[in-house]
Design an enzyme around this catalytic site. Structure first.
Site: not given
Ligand code: KPL
Length: 306
Positions: A102, A127, A183, A187, A201
């Site tokens: 991420n 997952a 993304k 986030n 969320n």
């Molecule tokens: O990608 C996500 C995460 O939990 O890291 C989101 C988009 C916030 C979904 O839960």
């Protein structure tokens, strides 16, 4: 047959190992030994107990398996560089890496430092782990693969085809940098707020948090503009970013975001990979980032209390 090493046996790492094992020689690498038989629960609820080949980093140094066609790094963002450093003595520097992190921290740093090709992957596959021997493939998604300087298109295409053949639908793209930042933007608007407030969320839609989401998106939209990241869905600046964030909140309303899971487990969060690049970019471009900085400081305090 291609050979894949998967460094980091978290949820995405184990999902990859289960998916690739039937079509490629696959080795799962981690610090701890894992049970040889691993359970995969499919999105349809089927359960498959499969033998997965796994090695600890210490075993790798002595057992010297066949060299990999790809090394996938599936650790948390903050751990990617040190995990790679742990195996560099075992692979040629020309080995292609695939980064699944991420944020936007590990990707530019490893792309600059690693002599071989570095691909980045961003995925919406869902997952989660159920223990040392189980992973649930909660929802099918899509994976995009590319490299930051568009120099390895053929390799990205080869990997996308392999992943698709393994049942993880994937596409090679020329704009992976844009997709990683998009993304990251989503986030940044969701993860810190839910992690700091201990909420799922969907609760961000309520009166208590919706205004804070708007404040974060305001700063993020200005940073995206400065970074040359196009607003989503051909939309217009802040409104388009906000619409995307609310759409993701809606789609994941019941989720416990990854950063909330980290806080609950008293693990370091990925704030450095998500808020870090935004704050650094805001400072570089002379943009406001008080809200983002405030969230980062609060998360740092929480982490310090672990
Ligand atoms: O990608 C996500 C995460 O939990 O890291 C989101 C988009 C916030 C979904 O839960």
């Amino acid at each position: 047959m291609t050979t894949h090493w998967i460094l980091g046996p978290g949820a995405i790492g184990r999902l990859l190992a289960h998916s690739l094992s039937p079509i490629a020689a696959t080795t799962l690498l981690g610090r701890r030994a894992l049970p040889a038989r691993q359970m995969l629960t499919t999105p349809e609820g089927e359960q498959h107990m499969l033998p997965l080949h796994s090695l600890t980093i210490a075993q790798l140094a002595v057992s010297r398996p066949e060299l990999p066609t790809f090394v996938h790094i599936t650790t948390k963002a903050m751990a990617a560089e040190s995990a790679l450093a742990g195996i560099t003595g075992c692979i040629p520097p020309s080995t292609p890496l695939v980064l699944w992190q991420n944020g936007f921290l590990a990707q530019p740093r490893i792309t600059q430092a690693w002599p071989g090709p570095v691909l980045c992957a961003t995925t919406t596959e869902g997952a989660y782990l159920t223990g040392d021997d189980g992973v649930v493939h909660a929802g099918r998604g899509h994976t995009f693969v590319g490299d930051l300087h568009n120099q390895h298109g053929a390799l990205a295409e080869e990997l996308a085809q392999t992943l698709t053949q393994a049942g993880l639908a994937a596409t090679k793209v020329d704009d992976i940098r844009q997709r990683l930042w998009q993304k990251l933007a989503v986030n940044a608007a969701i993860n810190p707020l839910v992690a700091l407030n201990g909420v799922r969320n969907g609760e961000l839609r309520g009166e208590a948090y919706a205004g804070r989401v708007v404040e974060v998106v305001k700063e993020v939209a200005a940073i995206m503009l400065a970074e040359g990241i196009a607003p989503p869905n051909d939309g217009n600046g802040e409104d388009a970013w906000l619409a995307l964030v609310w759409q993701v909140v809606e789609n994941t309303a019941n989720n416990k975001a990854s950063m909330l899971q980290d806080v609950e487990a008293k693990r370091p969060t990925e704030r450095g990979a998500i808020l870090g690049p935004l704050i650094e970019s805001a400072q570089r471009h002379g943009l406001a980032c008080e809200v983002l900085q405030g969230l980062d400081n609060e998360l740092a305090e929480v982490e310090a209390s672990f």
